[in-house]
Design an enzyme around this catalytic site. Structure first.
Site, PDB file in Angstrom:
ATOM      1  CG  ASN A   7      -1.883   1.075   1.313  1.00 38.07           C
ATOM      2  OD1 ASN A   7      -1.879   1.969   0.466  1.00 38.07           O
ATOM      3  ND2 ASN A   7      -2.739   1.049   2.312  1.00 38.07           N
ATOM      4  NE  ARG A  85      -6.205   1.466  -0.143  1.00 39.14           N
ATOM      5  CZ  ARG A  85      -6.522   1.713   1.090  1.00 39.14           C
ATOM      6  NH1 ARG A  85      -5.639   1.616   2.029  1.00 39.14           N
ATOM      7  NH2 ARG A  85      -7.746   2.070   1.391  1.00 39.14           N
ATOM      8  CG  HIS A 174     -12.554   4.450   2.603  1.00 41.65           C
ATOM      9  ND1 HIS A 174     -13.207   5.537   3.118  1.00 41.65           N
ATOM     10  CD2 HIS A 174     -11.237   4.677   2.814  1.00 41.65           C
ATOM     11  CE1 HIS A 174     -12.332   6.386   3.626  1.00 41.65           C
ATOM     12  NE2 HIS A 174     -11.113   5.889   3.439  1.00 41.65           N
ATOM     13  CG  LEU A 203     -16.625   6.127  10.912  1.00 44.05           C
ATOM     14  CD1 LEU A 203     -17.410   6.239  12.212  1.00 44.05           C
ATOM     15  CD2 LEU A 203     -17.156   7.128   9.884  1.00 44.05           C
ATOM     16  N   GLY A 325     -10.227   3.289  12.342  1.00 41.21           N
ATOM     17  CA  GLY A 325      -9.672   3.644  13.652  1.00 41.21           C
ATOM     18  C   GLY A 325     -10.698   4.251  14.596  1.00 41.21           C
ATOM     19  CD  GLU A 328     -11.262  -1.374  13.273  1.00 42.53           C
ATOM     20  OE1 GLU A 328     -10.256  -1.687  13.937  1.00 42.53           O
ATOM     21  OE2 GLU A 328     -11.290  -1.442  12.026  1.00 42.53           O
ATOM     22  CD  GLU A 379      -8.481  -0.452   4.308  1.00 45.06           C
ATOM     23  OE1 GLU A 379      -7.945  -0.046   5.352  1.00 45.06           O
ATOM     24  OE2 GLU A 379      -8.808   0.302   3.382  1.00 45.06           O
TER      25      GLU A 379
END
Ligand code: ADP
Length: 403
Positions: A7, A85, A174, A203, A325, A328, A379
């Site tokens: 990524n 990604r 996303h 988020l 982040g 969760e 991801e």
């Protein structure tokens, strides 16, 4: 088979070596400040962490370190594919695509749509192709999941030529995370994804909500670029499109300066006058900092509006998923958001909500609530899975022939 997942950001490279079947991660790390004197790379392996100075090195040096680490672990032969990604695949990619010269060219053509992201992704791809010349490489797009949006959701009410000639439409981002957590939520709810209408809220520093019907994205809050929609860490989200002209006239700022400020100096950072970091904002708000309190309040207000908008896309809602982040970890944001959505049928289980932090996902709705849950996104694992799958399938259907 192990997959190397990459990524690449404008000055960073995140990597992980993952088993696509189980999600087990053997090796992971993050190179930061690439190209600068202070460039460094952190590598985590078997519970141990090392940090290396890269001395101004860029993607190629970072990739050489990954390779050296794989050799040290005797794993180089076990890595069978590289999954990248890629942020913007335009209208061209509705699925992951094996990286052929044509696909790389198509990603280059999308640079105008994502000038901050796609060039970095391309640099990472090129460095990996040099470092791993024998391995198949796959591009996994953040926009691909949203290619199922119906026209009613993806068209802007603007002159048609802007759409047909310049690709001005809503794409959504996303997607890797939204599709992963929708699948996980179906597992937690014990129901087939094909039967579920879910709203997923990713988020993090960037934030978006998506309406997922039967596993397909039918609307999402981000649009042509990842600037549309919710209030984010340093991004404004929705503003009046008349803002640019007005500000240019009254302040003398150029379009480029205004866009940069909307991306990097807005959002939670601007509203609080303090920070873009939600955890710090919550702490400051609790100490009585007015800007921090306002920033969190507006973040939640706009998030609840975004969720309600996704309910319109779905017609019937079977569940709401929080991830990223903030999603969760912030019991405060989740509680305040559900408190604004009783008309959709959400009621909070306070104890469950407070317990669902630091990797502990699960349901947070009361027994009489529509399901609301916290799902930890992954991801990297999703990219590894999609990479493995597309290679098995041969990937022939992944690229659409026309724009
Ligand atoms: P990115 O979008 O860069 O991947 P993340 O998904 O890691 O970012 O999310 C970063 C955000 O999550 C930051 O605003 C951070 O403050 C927030 N966050 C992390 N832990 C907590 C916590 N315990 N409480 C509130 N916010 C948190």
């Amino acid at each position: 088979m192990w997959t190397l997942v990459l990524n690449s950001g404008s000055s960073s490279l995140k990597f992980a070596v993952i088993d696509p079947a189980s999600g087990e991660t053997r090796l992971s790390g993050l190179a930061e400040r690439l190209g600068a004197e202070a460039a460094s790379m952190r590598i985590d392996s078997g519970g141990a962490r090392q940090t290396h100075a890269l001395n101004g090195g860029s993607y190629a040096e970072a990739m050489r370190l990954v390779l050296a680490e794989l050799d040290a672990l005797g794993m180089r032969q076990d890595v069978r594919a590289v999954g990248h990604r890629v942020v913007h695949g335009g209208s061209r990619f509705s699925a992951p695509a094996p990286l052929t010269p044509e696909v790389l060219e198509a990603i280059r053509e999308c640079v105008a749509l994502a000038p901050l992201h796609n060039p970095a992704n391309i640099a990472g791809i090129e460095a990996a192709m040099t470092a791993f010349p024998g391995l198949p490489q796959v591009a996994v797009f953040d926009t691909a999941f949203h290619q199922t949006l119906p026209e009613v959701a993806y068209r802007y009410a603007v002159p048609e030529a802007w759409y047909t000639q310049h690709g001005v439409r809503r794409y959504g981002f996303h997607g890797i995370s939204h599709s992963f957590v929708a699948g996980e939520a179906a597992r937690v709810l014990g129901r087939p994804l094909a039967e579920l209408n879910l709203i997923t809220a990713h988020l993090g520093n960037g934030s978006s909500v998506t309406a997922v019907s039967g596993g397909r994205s039918v609307d999402s809050s981000m649009g042509l670029t990842p600037l549309e929609g919710l209030v984010m860490g340093t991004r404004s989200g929705n503003v009046d499109p008349g803002l640019h002209d007005y500000l240019a006239r009254v302040s003398g700022l150029t379009l480029t300066q205004i866009t940069a400020a909307l991306n990097r100096e807005s959002g939670l950072l601007a509203l609080s006058g303090l920070t873009n970091d939600m955890r710090e904002l919550e702490e400051a708000a609790a100490r009585g900092h007015d800007g921090a309190r306002l920033a969190v309040e507006i973040f939640v207000y706009r998030l609840a509006q975004g969720i309600a908008a996704m309910a319109v896309a779905l017609g019937r809602v079977d569940g709401l998923v929080f991830t990223g982040g903030i999603g969760e970890n912030s019991a405060t944001v989740r509680a305040a958001t559900l408190a604004r959505l009783p008309f959709l049928g959400f009621r909070l289980d306070e104890a469950a909500n407070v317990a669902a932090v630091r990797g502990q996902g699960g349901p947070i709705g009361a027994s009489d609530s529509l399901p609301a849950l916290v799902v930890n996104t992954n991801e990297e694992w999703m990219i590894a899975r999609e990479t493995a799958e597309v290679l098995k399938l041969g990937g022939q259907d992944a690229v659409r022939g026309t724009q």
